[in-house]
Design a protein around this motif. Structure first.
Motif, mmCIF file in Angstrom:
data_model
loop_
_atom_site.group_PDB
_atom_site.id
_atom_site.type_symbol
_atom_site.label_atom_id
_atom_site.label_comp_id
_atom_site.label_asym_id
_atom_site.label_seq_id
_atom_site.Cartn_x
_atom_site.Cartn_y
_atom_site.Cartn_z
ATOM 1 N N GLU A 80 -22.581 -7.143 -6.148
ATOM 2 C CA GLU A 80 -21.967 -6.238 -5.165
ATOM 3 C C GLU A 80 -20.455 -6.165 -5.374
ATOM 4 O O GLU A 80 -19.786 -7.186 -5.438
ATOM 5 C CB GLU A 80 -22.274 -6.750 -3.750
ATOM 6 N N HIS A 81 -19.945 -4.917 -5.447
ATOM 7 C CA HIS A 81 -18.518 -4.740 -5.721
ATOM 8 C C HIS A 81 -18.022 -3.410 -5.167
ATOM 9 O O HIS A 81 -18.807 -2.595 -4.664
ATOM 10 C CB HIS A 81 -18.266 -4.796 -7.240
ATOM 11 N N LEU A 82 -16.716 -3.217 -5.273
ATOM 12 C CA LEU A 82 -16.137 -1.895 -4.980
ATOM 13 C C LEU A 82 -15.122 -1.564 -6.062
ATOM 14 O O LEU A 82 -14.782 -2.412 -6.899
ATOM 15 C CB LEU A 82 -15.504 -1.845 -3.586
ATOM 16 N N HIS A 83 -14.667 -0.311 -6.061
ATOM 17 C CA HIS A 83 -13.584 0.120 -6.954
ATOM 18 C C HIS A 83 -12.501 0.776 -6.118
ATOM 19 O O HIS A 83 -12.768 1.290 -5.040
ATOM 20 C CB HIS A 83 -14.081 1.140 -7.987
ATOM 21 N N GLU A 84 -11.289 0.781 -6.679
ATOM 22 C CA GLU A 84 -10.176 1.412 -5.971
ATOM 23 C C GLU A 84 -10.115 2.913 -6.254
ATOM 24 O O GLU A 84 -9.227 3.606 -5.762
ATOM 25 C CB GLU A 84 -8.873 0.702 -6.334
ATOM 26 N N GLU A 86 -12.866 6.567 -7.067
ATOM 27 C CA GLU A 86 -14.242 7.058 -7.003
ATOM 28 C C GLU A 86 -15.005 6.635 -8.253
ATOM 29 O O GLU A 86 -14.423 6.502 -9.321
ATOM 30 C CB GLU A 86 -14.254 8.601 -7.009
ATOM 31 N N GLU A 87 -16.309 6.490 -8.093
ATOM 32 C CA GLU A 87 -17.178 6.257 -9.253
ATOM 33 C C GLU A 87 -18.089 7.473 -9.377
ATOM 34 O O GLU A 87 -18.851 7.778 -8.465
ATOM 35 C CB GLU A 87 -17.983 4.974 -9.024
ATOM 36 N N ILE A 88 -17.969 8.194 -10.502
ATOM 37 C CA ILE A 88 -18.797 9.383 -10.711
ATOM 38 C C ILE A 88 -19.719 9.159 -11.895
ATOM 39 O O ILE A 88 -19.262 8.781 -12.976
ATOM 40 C CB ILE A 88 -17.938 10.647 -10.977
ATOM 41 N N TYR A 125 -18.877 -0.566 -0.894
ATOM 42 C CA TYR A 125 -19.585 -1.648 -1.579
ATOM 43 C C TYR A 125 -20.886 -1.108 -2.166
ATOM 44 O O TYR A 125 -21.632 -0.379 -1.488
ATOM 45 C CB TYR A 125 -19.883 -2.795 -0.614
ATOM 46 N N HIS A 126 -21.134 -1.444 -3.432
ATOM 47 C CA HIS A 126 -22.306 -0.916 -4.132
ATOM 48 C C HIS A 126 -22.709 -1.822 -5.292
ATOM 49 O O HIS A 126 -22.009 -2.797 -5.614
ATOM 50 C CB HIS A 126 -22.022 0.499 -4.643
ATOM 51 N N ARG A 127 -23.816 -1.467 -5.942
ATOM 52 C CA ARG A 127 -24.296 -2.166 -7.136
ATOM 53 C C ARG A 127 -25.229 -1.216 -7.877
ATOM 54 O O ARG A 127 -25.654 -0.183 -7.321
ATOM 55 C CB ARG A 127 -25.020 -3.459 -6.745
HETATM 56 NI NI NI Z 1 -19.241 0.258 -9.555
#
Ligand code: NI
Ligand code: KMT
Length: 172
Positions: A80-84, A86-88, A125-127
């Protein structure tokens, strides 16, 4: 695309883990998660130029492509993580699951296939995991330099400004 609440049952992360509780596109949008279907790359080009995404690459996640490190890679994508930013991801072939946290901190599982495009907002938060087919090919879009740094979930990270912005926009 099909989205539903994750069942939290034990078992391989690549199994469907479908609780039977469906989540529709509107439910995703409320979390800032955007879904599109583009049968050809023209639509992606338009979206990329509108959002200032000038660069892209393609990744294949499969045992054939990755060899011995495949199982480790699949496990690491599932932290589980996040980014600063967007993730496309635009799916070119195969299947995969993106899990995102909802308002109540439950997992929503999003099953993607060819021609699906998903945008995860900064700070969510995603994976990720492949499914039982163990094969996905995806286009990753980025603005300038690729900046994939995953920040693993922790109490300290809840204070991160991008996390705070996300929470105040979508989870309040
Ligand atoms: Ni990610
Ligand atoms: C991610 O963000 O976890 C990935 O890029 C996984 C491969 S893209 C389907």
């Amino acid at each position: 695309m099909k989205a539903y609440l994750y069942d939290n049952a034990p078992g391989d992360q690549r199994l469907p883990h479908d609780s039977g509780k469906t989540v529709d596109v509107e439910g995703l949008n409320k979390l800032g998660v955007l879904y599109y279907r583009f049968p050809d790359v023209e639509g992606v080009n338009k979206l990329a130029s509108e959002r200032g995404y000038r660069n892209r690459d393609e990744i294949t996640v499969s045992p054939e492509k990755m060899g011995a490190v495949y199982e480790d890679k699949v496990k690491s994508f599932f932290h589980e993580h996040l980014h600063e930013d967007e993730e496309i991801r635009y799916i070119r072939d195969g299947y995969g699951y993106f899990d995102v946290r909802n308002k109540g901190d439950q997992w929503i599982r999003i099953h993607l296939q060819k021609d699906d495009l998903l945008i995860l907002p900064a700070g969510i938060y995603h994976r990720f995991t492949t499914d039982e087919t163990n094969y996905i090919q995806a286009m990753r879009l980025f603005k300038d330099e690729p900046k994939w740094t995953p920040l693993n979930r922790s109490e300290d990270l809840d204070a991160n400004e991008h996390r705070q912005t996300y929470v105040s926009q979508y989870l309040n």
